[in-house]
Scaffold this motif. Structure first.
Motif, PDB file in Angstrom:
ATOM      1  N   ILE A   9       0.910  -1.146   0.000  1.00 20.38           N
ATOM      2  CA  ILE A   9       0.000   0.000   0.000  1.00 20.38           C
ATOM      3  C   ILE A   9       0.947   1.193   0.000  1.00 20.38           C
ATOM      4  O   ILE A   9       1.755   1.338   0.938  1.00 20.38           O
ATOM      5  N   ASN A  10       0.882   2.017  -1.042  1.00 21.38           N
ATOM      6  CA  ASN A  10       1.896   3.048  -1.265  1.00 21.38           C
ATOM      7  C   ASN A  10       3.255   2.355  -1.269  1.00 21.38           C
ATOM      8  O   ASN A  10       3.438   1.382  -1.968  1.00 21.38           O
ATOM      9  N   ASN A  55     -11.063  -2.504   1.617  1.00 23.97           N
ATOM     10  CA  ASN A  55     -10.011  -1.704   1.015  1.00 23.97           C
ATOM     11  C   ASN A  55      -8.885  -1.566   2.047  1.00 23.97           C
ATOM     12  O   ASN A  55      -9.027  -0.848   3.033  1.00 23.97           O
ATOM     13  N   ARG A  57      -6.104  -0.104   1.880  1.00 20.04           N
ATOM     14  CA  ARG A  57      -5.614   1.278   1.909  1.00 20.04           C
ATOM     15  C   ARG A  57      -6.403   2.088   2.937  1.00 20.04           C
ATOM     16  O   ARG A  57      -5.824   2.824   3.739  1.00 20.04           O
ATOM     17  N   GLU A  66      -5.218   6.438  -4.850  1.00 18.90           N
ATOM     18  CA  GLU A  66      -5.343   5.004  -5.054  1.00 18.90           C
ATOM     19  C   GLU A  66      -4.896   4.691  -6.480  1.00 18.90           C
ATOM     20  O   GLU A  66      -5.236   5.409  -7.407  1.00 18.90           O
ATOM     21  N   PRO A  67      -4.110   3.627  -6.672  1.00 17.79           N
ATOM     22  CA  PRO A  67      -3.679   3.272  -8.037  1.00 17.79           C
ATOM     23  C   PRO A  67      -4.877   2.938  -8.925  1.00 17.79           C
ATOM     24  O   PRO A  67      -5.969   2.642  -8.428  1.00 17.79           O
ATOM     25  N   GLN A  72      -4.409  -2.866  -9.323  1.00 21.79           N
ATOM     26  CA  GLN A  72      -4.682  -3.372  -7.984  1.00 21.79           C
ATOM     27  C   GLN A  72      -4.964  -4.873  -8.033  1.00 21.79           C
ATOM     28  O   GLN A  72      -5.327  -5.420  -9.069  1.00 21.79           O
ATOM     29  N   ASP A  89      -2.757  -2.579  -3.242  1.00 20.87           N
ATOM     30  CA  ASP A  89      -2.162  -1.871  -4.380  1.00 20.87           C
ATOM     31  C   ASP A  89      -1.468  -2.823  -5.344  1.00 20.87           C
ATOM     32  O   ASP A  89      -1.672  -2.760  -6.551  1.00 20.87           O
ATOM     33  N   SER A  90      -0.607  -3.705  -4.815  1.00 17.42           N
ATOM     34  CA  SER A  90       0.113  -4.639  -5.677  1.00 17.42           C
ATOM     35  C   SER A  90       0.652  -5.804  -4.850  1.00 17.42           C
ATOM     36  O   SER A  90       0.790  -5.697  -3.640  1.00 17.42           O
TER      37      SER A  90
END
Length: 142
Positions: A9-10, A55, A57, A66-67, A72, A89-90
């Motif tokens: 996340i970030n 979520n 995030r 948010e990406p 995501q 996020d990834s």
């Protein structure tokens, strides 16, 4: 040794035990739920059932944009209390950690109202927060 999935996340890295992850997928179109908890982005269909999508995030109060949805990922999370999805996020990696390499906090740390952490582990020159458990938040009153 236990296997963990590392996600972001970030620029922050988190890890979940893969034994709780049933599947990793793209984020589908979600249906919003009126009066749901702020962490819940909506519901989706999964194996002929509806699942709430959390979520991550929002759960960690992450700052920044948010990406885009296409980058995501969705983790289908299952534990003894049930099954739900977690939007991150990834995904960075799936790797094994020896439990002795996880440095516990002096006392249990809760991140927000739904996350309990086990500690941190160093991985590829970064600290990774190891999540012990995630609880599905209760819906807000209408």
């Amino acid at each position: 040794m236990s296997d963990f999935i590392i996600f972001t996340i970030n620029e922050a890295h988190y890890a979940l035990d893969v034994s709780n992850i049933e599947r990793i997928d793209q984020v589908p179109q979600l249906t919003p739920i009126p009066n749901s908890h702020a962490f819940v982005d909506g519901i989706m269909m999964y194996q002929d059932n509806t699942l709430k999508v959390l979520n991550f995030r929002k759960m960690t109060n992450a700052q920044g944009e948010e990406p885009v949805l296409s980058s995501q990922k969705l983790l289908i999370y299952r534990d003894e209390k049930g099954v739900f999805a977690i939007k991150v996020d990834s995904i960075k990696d799936i790797t094994a950690f020896d439990s002795s390499s996880i440095k516990a906090y002096a006392h249990s740390v809760t991140v927000g109202e739904s996350l309990r952490t086990r500690g941190v582990v160093e991985y590829k020159h970064s600290l990774v927060v190891v999540i012990d458990s995630i609880e599905l938040p209760h819906d807000e009153a209408a």
